[in-house]
Design a protein around this motif. Sequence first.
Motif, short mmCIF file in Angstrom:
data_model
loop_
_atom_site.label_atom_id
_atom_site.label_comp_id
_atom_site.label_asym_id
_atom_site.label_seq_id
_atom_site.Cartn_x
_atom_site.Cartn_y
_atom_site.Cartn_z
N MET A 93 -2.93 -6.04 -40.57
CA MET A 93 -3.16 -5.12 -39.46
C MET A 93 -4.12 -4.02 -39.86
O MET A 93 -5.08 -3.70 -39.14
N LEU A 94 -3.89 -3.43 -41.04
CA LEU A 94 -4.76 -2.34 -41.49
C LEU A 94 -6.18 -2.84 -41.73
O LEU A 94 -7.15 -2.14 -41.43
N SER A 95 -6.30 -4.05 -42.24
CA SER A 95 -7.62 -4.63 -42.48
C SER A 95 -8.41 -4.77 -41.18
O SER A 95 -9.61 -4.48 -41.13
N SER A 96 -7.72 -5.16 -40.11
CA SER A 96 -8.41 -5.32 -38.82
C SER A 96 -8.84 -3.96 -38.27
O SER A 96 -9.93 -3.84 -37.70
N TYR A 97 -8.02 -2.95 -38.45
CA TYR A 97 -8.41 -1.60 -38.02
C TYR A 97 -9.59 -1.09 -38.85
O TYR A 97 -10.47 -0.39 -38.33
N HIS A 98 -9.60 -1.43 -40.12
CA HIS A 98 -10.72 -1.01 -40.97
C HIS A 98 -12.03 -1.62 -40.47
O HIS A 98 -13.07 -0.95 -40.46
N ASN A 99 -11.98 -2.88 -40.05
CA ASN A 99 -13.20 -3.53 -39.53
C ASN A 99 -13.74 -2.79 -38.31
O ASN A 99 -14.95 -2.60 -38.16
N VAL A 100 -12.84 -2.39 -37.42
CA VAL A 100 -13.25 -1.64 -36.22
C VAL A 100 -13.83 -0.29 -36.63
O VAL A 100 -14.89 0.13 -36.13
N MET A 101 -13.16 0.40 -37.55
CA MET A 101 -13.64 1.70 -37.99
C MET A 101 -14.99 1.59 -38.67
O MET A 101 -15.89 2.42 -38.45
N ALA A 102 -15.17 0.55 -39.50
CA ALA A 102 -16.43 0.37 -40.21
C ALA A 102 -17.59 0.15 -39.23
O ALA A 102 -18.69 0.67 -39.45
N ARG A 103 -17.33 -0.61 -38.17
CA ARG A 103 -18.38 -0.83 -37.17
C ARG A 103 -18.76 0.47 -36.48
O ARG A 103 -19.93 0.73 -36.22
N ARG A 104 -17.78 1.32 -36.20
CA ARG A 104 -18.04 2.60 -35.56
C ARG A 104 -18.89 3.50 -36.47
O ARG A 104 -19.81 4.17 -36.00
N TYR A 105 -18.55 3.51 -37.74
CA TYR A 105 -19.34 4.31 -38.68
C TYR A 105 -20.78 3.80 -38.74
O TYR A 105 -21.73 4.58 -38.79
N LYS A 106 -20.94 2.49 -38.75
CA LYS A 106 -22.28 1.90 -38.84
C LYS A 106 -23.11 2.23 -37.61
O LYS A 106 -24.29 2.59 -37.71
N LEU A 107 -22.49 2.14 -36.43
CA LEU A 107 -23.20 2.44 -35.19
C LEU A 107 -23.62 3.90 -35.12
O LEU A 107 -24.66 4.24 -34.56
N SER A 108 -22.80 4.78 -35.69
CA SER A 108 -23.11 6.21 -35.65
C SER A 108 -24.03 6.64 -36.79
O SER A 108 -24.48 7.79 -36.83
N GLY A 109 -24.29 5.72 -37.70
CA GLY A 109 -25.15 6.04 -38.83
C GLY A 109 -24.47 6.85 -39.90
O GLY A 109 -25.13 7.37 -40.81
N GLU A 110 -23.15 6.95 -39.84
CA GLU A 110 -22.40 7.70 -40.84
C GLU A 110 -21.99 6.80 -42.00
O GLU A 110 -21.87 5.58 -41.86
N LYS A 111 -21.75 7.43 -43.14
CA LYS A 111 -21.30 6.70 -44.32
C LYS A 111 -19.78 6.66 -44.36
O LYS A 111 -19.12 7.69 -44.16
N LEU A 112 -19.24 5.49 -44.63
CA LEU A 112 -17.79 5.36 -44.74
C LEU A 112 -17.26 6.21 -45.90
O LEU A 112 -17.92 6.34 -46.94
N PRO A 113 -16.07 6.79 -45.74
CA PRO A 113 -15.43 7.45 -46.89
C PRO A 113 -15.21 6.45 -48.02
O PRO A 113 -15.17 5.23 -47.79
N GLU A 114 -15.05 6.94 -49.22
CA GLU A 114 -14.85 6.08 -50.39
C GLU A 114 -13.63 6.53 -51.19
O GLU A 114 -13.31 7.72 -51.22
N ASN A 115 -12.97 5.57 -51.81
CA ASN A 115 -11.96 5.90 -52.80
C ASN A 115 -12.67 6.24 -54.10
O ASN A 115 -13.57 5.51 -54.54
#
Length: 218
Positions: A93-115
């Motif tokens: 479930m969390l992996s699928s939400y991450h995919n959605v979040m990653a696409r949103r970051y990419k569309l906005s031109g923002e960099k994903l947070p990192e561990n």
Amino acid sequence: MYDVKPNLIIGFHGCDADVCKALLNNPDQIKISKRPYDWLGHGMYFWENNYDRAFQWAYDKQQRGAIKKPAVIGGLLQPGYCCDFTETKYIAMLSSYHNVMARRYKLSGEKLPENKDLPHDKYKDRILRELDCATIEFMHMRIFKRARLDILQKGFTKEKPFDSTRGVFTEGGPAFEGAGLFAKSHIQLCIRNPNCIKGFFLPRREIDFRPPPTLTYS
């Protein structure tokens, strides 16, 4: 298979002695952690059935000057509807939400947070878990928004916001040379819904209650 955890769990919260005293005297004054690198998202954190790890965490904070006196307070917890990352379906479930979040970051031109690792961490445990925290909070936010929209439009919802999150973590390097066990392995429980905390208590150490053997002489 079973989404709600009705069982009671004993958890331990490492903190400053003043915080421990305040919670004992006023258990409704619960402080929610909202740091961007929290491992399981925002909430109040407990080490599941692990007093020693909770105290070590508080002691380490004292050594860094973050608190004055290390202490541990116990909590009687009922996790409720728990997003338990020891279960396969919640990882998926969390992996699928991450995919959605990653696409949103990419569309906005923002960099994903990192561990990230702390500079002094020789075991590279990625103590600063900004990506994990952002993903978990994104999941909670999406579920909450869908539930609220359903209620506004239909008067009810099948969406269920999580009461808590739970995860098992390996940390701190091998327990001994060649080991598959790690020195700081633990289970954390992050309580989002304060109603899951049924009460606080001051832990006490167990003692050997058995009387000494009676000496007999022949």
